[in-house]
Design a protein around this motif. Structure first.
Motif, PDB file in Angstrom:
ATOM      1  N   PHE A   1      11.994  43.071  12.453  1.00  0.00           N
ATOM      2  CA  PHE A   1      12.937  42.765  11.380  1.00  0.00           C
ATOM      3  C   PHE A   1      14.086  41.896  11.890  1.00  0.00           C
ATOM      4  N   ASN A   2      14.574  42.190  13.087  1.00  0.00           N
ATOM      5  CA  ASN A   2      15.668  41.396  13.656  1.00  0.00           C
ATOM      6  C   ASN A   2      15.222  39.959  13.916  1.00  0.00           C
ATOM      7  N   GLU A   3      13.965  39.787  14.357  1.00  0.00           N
ATOM      8  CA  GLU A   3      13.451  38.434  14.578  1.00  0.00           C
ATOM      9  C   GLU A   3      13.342  37.674  13.260  1.00  0.00           C
ATOM     10  N   GLN A   4      12.882  38.337  12.207  1.00  0.00           N
ATOM     11  CA  GLN A   4      12.768  37.677  10.905  1.00  0.00           C
ATOM     12  C   GLN A   4      14.123  37.249  10.370  1.00  0.00           C
ATOM     13  N   ARG A   5      15.140  38.061  10.641  1.00  0.00           N
ATOM     14  CA  ARG A   5      16.482  37.682  10.201  1.00  0.00           C
ATOM     15  C   ARG A   5      16.942  36.425  10.929  1.00  0.00           C
ATOM     16  N   ALA A   6      16.679  36.352  12.237  1.00  0.00           N
ATOM     17  CA  ALA A   6      17.043  35.153  13.002  1.00  0.00           C
ATOM     18  C   ALA A   6      16.308  33.931  12.472  1.00  0.00           C
ATOM     19  N   LYS A   7      15.049  34.123  12.099  1.00  0.00           N
ATOM     20  CA  LYS A   7      14.243  33.021  11.563  1.00  0.00           C
ATOM     21  C   LYS A   7      14.817  32.509  10.250  1.00  0.00           C
ATOM     22  N   GLU A   8      15.189  33.424   9.351  1.00  0.00           N
ATOM     23  CA  GLU A   8      15.760  33.031   8.059  1.00  0.00           C
ATOM     24  C   GLU A   8      17.126  32.371   8.232  1.00  0.00           C
ATOM     25  N   ASP A   9      17.945  32.911   9.143  1.00  0.00           N
ATOM     26  CA  ASP A   9      19.251  32.301   9.402  1.00  0.00           C
ATOM     27  C   ASP A   9      19.088  30.877   9.918  1.00  0.00           C
ATOM     28  N   SER A  10      18.099  30.677  10.804  1.00  0.00           N
ATOM     29  CA  SER A  10      17.845  29.344  11.344  1.00  0.00           C
ATOM     30  C   SER A  10      17.448  28.371  10.246  1.00  0.00           C
ATOM     31  N   LYS A  11      16.592  28.810   9.325  1.00  0.00           N
ATOM     32  CA  LYS A  11      16.173  27.944   8.218  1.00  0.00           C
ATOM     33  C   LYS A  11      17.366  27.544   7.353  1.00  0.00           C
ATOM     34  N   LYS A  12      18.234  28.506   7.061  1.00  0.00           N
ATOM     35  CA  LYS A  12      19.403  28.218   6.222  1.00  0.00           C
ATOM     36  C   LYS A  12      20.331  27.212   6.889  1.00  0.00           C
ATOM     37  N   ILE A  13      20.565  27.427   8.181  1.00  0.00           N
ATOM     38  CA  ILE A  13      21.452  26.522   8.916  1.00  0.00           C
ATOM     39  C   ILE A  13      20.872  25.114   8.963  1.00  0.00           C
ATOM     40  N   ARG A  14      19.561  25.009   9.204  1.00  0.00           N
ATOM     41  CA  ARG A  14      18.917  23.695   9.256  1.00  0.00           C
ATOM     42  C   ARG A  14      18.992  22.986   7.913  1.00  0.00           C
ATOM     43  N   ARG A  15      18.821  23.739   6.823  1.00  0.00           N
ATOM     44  CA  ARG A  15      18.906  23.124   5.488  1.00  0.00           C
ATOM     45  C   ARG A  15      20.311  22.586   5.219  1.00  0.00           C
ATOM     46  N   VAL A  16      21.322  23.350   5.608  1.00  0.00           N
ATOM     47  CA  VAL A  16      22.704  22.915   5.404  1.00  0.00           C
ATOM     48  C   VAL A  16      23.004  21.656   6.211  1.00  0.00           C
ATOM     49  N   ILE A  17      22.587  21.659   7.476  1.00  0.00           N
ATOM     50  CA  ILE A  17      22.845  20.495   8.334  1.00  0.00           C
ATOM     51  C   ILE A  17      22.104  19.267   7.824  1.00  0.00           C
ATOM     52  N   ARG A  18      20.862  19.449   7.404  1.00  0.00           N
ATOM     53  CA  ARG A  18      20.097  18.310   6.874  1.00  0.00           C
ATOM     54  C   ARG A  18      20.752  17.747   5.609  1.00  0.00           C
ATOM     55  N   HIS A  19      21.255  18.615   4.741  1.00  0.00           N
ATOM     56  CA  HIS A  19      21.939  18.159   3.533  1.00  0.00           C
ATOM     57  C   HIS A  19      23.169  17.332   3.908  1.00  0.00           C
ATOM     58  N   LYS A  20      23.901  17.763   4.928  1.00  0.00           N
ATOM     59  CA  LYS A  20      25.076  17.008   5.366  1.00  0.00           C
ATOM     60  C   LYS A  20      24.668  15.645   5.919  1.00  0.00           C
ATOM     61  N   MET A  21      23.574  15.620   6.679  1.00  0.00           N
ATOM     62  CA  MET A  21      23.077  14.348   7.219  1.00  0.00           C
ATOM     63  C   MET A  21      22.702  13.394   6.103  1.00  0.00           C
ATOM     64  N   GLU A  22      21.952  13.885   5.127  1.00  0.00           N
ATOM     65  CA  GLU A  22      21.470  13.035   4.033  1.00  0.00           C
ATOM     66  C   GLU A  22      22.611  12.531   3.156  1.00  0.00           C
ATOM     67  N   SER A  23      23.703  13.304   3.088  1.00  0.00           N
ATOM     68  CA  SER A  23      24.848  12.879   2.286  1.00  0.00           C
ATOM     69  C   SER A  23      25.812  11.992   3.070  1.00  0.00           C
ATOM     70  N   GLY A  24      25.508  11.768   4.354  1.00  0.00           N
ATOM     71  CA  GLY A  24      26.322  10.856   5.158  1.00  0.00           C
ATOM     72  C   GLY A  24      27.482  11.500   5.878  1.00  0.00           C
ATOM     73  N   GLU A  25      27.582  12.827   5.829  1.00  0.00           N
ATOM     74  CA  GLU A  25      28.666  13.501   6.536  1.00  0.00           C
ATOM     75  C   GLU A  25      28.486  13.359   8.042  1.00  0.00           C
ATOM     76  N   LEU A  26      29.601  13.348   8.745  1.00  0.00           N
ATOM     77  CA  LEU A  26      29.567  13.206  10.192  1.00  0.00           C
ATOM     78  C   LEU A  26      29.353  14.571  10.826  1.00  0.00           C
ATOM     79  N   VAL A  27      28.205  14.785  11.448  1.00  0.00           N
ATOM     80  CA  VAL A  27      27.879  16.088  12.034  1.00  0.00           C
ATOM     81  C   VAL A  27      27.658  15.989  13.545  1.00  0.00           C
ATOM     82  N   VAL A  28      28.042  14.858  14.137  1.00  0.00           N
ATOM     83  CA  VAL A  28      27.911  14.692  15.583  1.00  0.00           C
ATOM     84  C   VAL A  28      29.238  14.203  16.147  1.00  0.00           C
TER      85      VAL A  28
END
Length: 305
Positions: A90-117
């Protein structure tokens, strides 16, 4: 307080791993070495998730503790040997879901042109964009001009060192700083399209949320935002440099040589290891590794051999 309540009075150490992912088990290596030396009898975790969020690694670690007779305690819950594998899953699945959420947020920022680096050398960050740095952007222009004038990366690095210009890491104030310019600094700059106002994201990614090894992605997977910020170098000038780079790569000699003296030869002047230089229309030669990385020293002191 928990240890006092449990009558664990001989506390060997307190290990803090804030801001470290529970999927990373390298953080346990020093603890494992101490366990093998017999220095630890009980190990206390805040809860099962802080032991780890990687099922396989968690079970391996628990098996190691059992092998050496080390007791496991959780501060906020009971440790159940039979139930723990399910808890770890269960703890591993939570880490997996958290990773997916974080990646989606970062990708949205990239696609919108926000500076993430972080800004590359030659730029400063201004709100959500990049602006040319007054001094460092001039060095970038100088590097491109010297490249167009036919100077190689070693020659350019040597010239910047002669002028005493701060290296990119020195300019950014990072903890680990390169003392001198080298050919890799120059190579990265003349191949970076950030300098023509383009921001390219998602060139590489981790294998997975558990495996942090980086893999490079195909160009059609990149996120490219043109005219993202003010350019330091014109597109025409950048294209000319890229053509010179491609030509240099195509004409680079592809020689396979035995290197019987690798690790055996040292520079008589500075003590650096000698490296084999192979160039077209020129005999192979061993040269000073420091010279090869940083360029020739510009003084007239020559030791007697």
């Amino acid at each position: 307080q928990f240890c006092q309540k449990m009558n664990l009075v001989n506390i060997v150490d307190v290990i803090m791993d804030d801001n470290v992912s529970g999927t990373m088990f390298l953080r346990f290596q020093p603890i494992i070495e101490r366990i093998k030396r017999g220095e630890i009898e009980v190990i206390v975790f805040k809860d099962a998730s802080r032991l780890g969020r990687n099922l396989r690694e968690s079970l391996n670690f628990v098996a190691l503790l059992e092998e050496y007779g080390v007791e496991i305690l959780f501060e906020s819950e009971e440790y159940d040997e039979d139930f723990f594998p399910l808890k770890a899953w269960f703890n591993e699945q939570r880490a997996k879901e958290d990773s997916k959420k974080i990646r989606r947020v970062i990708r949205h920022k990239m696609e919108s042109g926000e500076l993430v680096v972080k800004p590359v050398y030659g730029y400063t960050k201004a709100e959500d964009t990049l602006l040319p740095h007054p001094q460092h952007s001039e060095v970038v222009k100088k590097i491109f001009k010297m490249t167009l004038d036919g100077l190689g990366t070693n020659q350019i690095a040597a010239e910047l060192n002669r002028l005493g210009l701060p290296t990119p890491s020195q300019a950014s104030g990072t903890k680990r700083q390169a003392a001198v310019w080298n050919r890799q600094h120059i190579w990265r700059i003349i191949n970076n399209d950030t300098y023509i106002g383009t921001m390219t994201y998602h060139k590489r990614t981790n294998v997975s949320y558990k495996n942090k090894k980086l893999i490079y992605l195909q160009p059609d997977e990149w996120i490219v935002k043109e005219n993202h910020h003010p350019a330091i170098i014109s597109k025409e000038e950048f294209s000319q440099v890229q053509e010179m780079v491609r030509h240099a790569v195509r004409t680079r000699p592809n020689k396979k040589r035995n290197r019987p003296f690798t690790g055996l030869l040292q520079c008589g002047r500075c003590g650096s290891s000698l490296v084999l230089r192979m160039k077209a229309n020129r005999s192979d030669a061993y040269i000073c590794g420091k010279n090869n990385r940083e360029g020739a020293v510009k003084d007239h002191i020559r030791p007697e051999y």
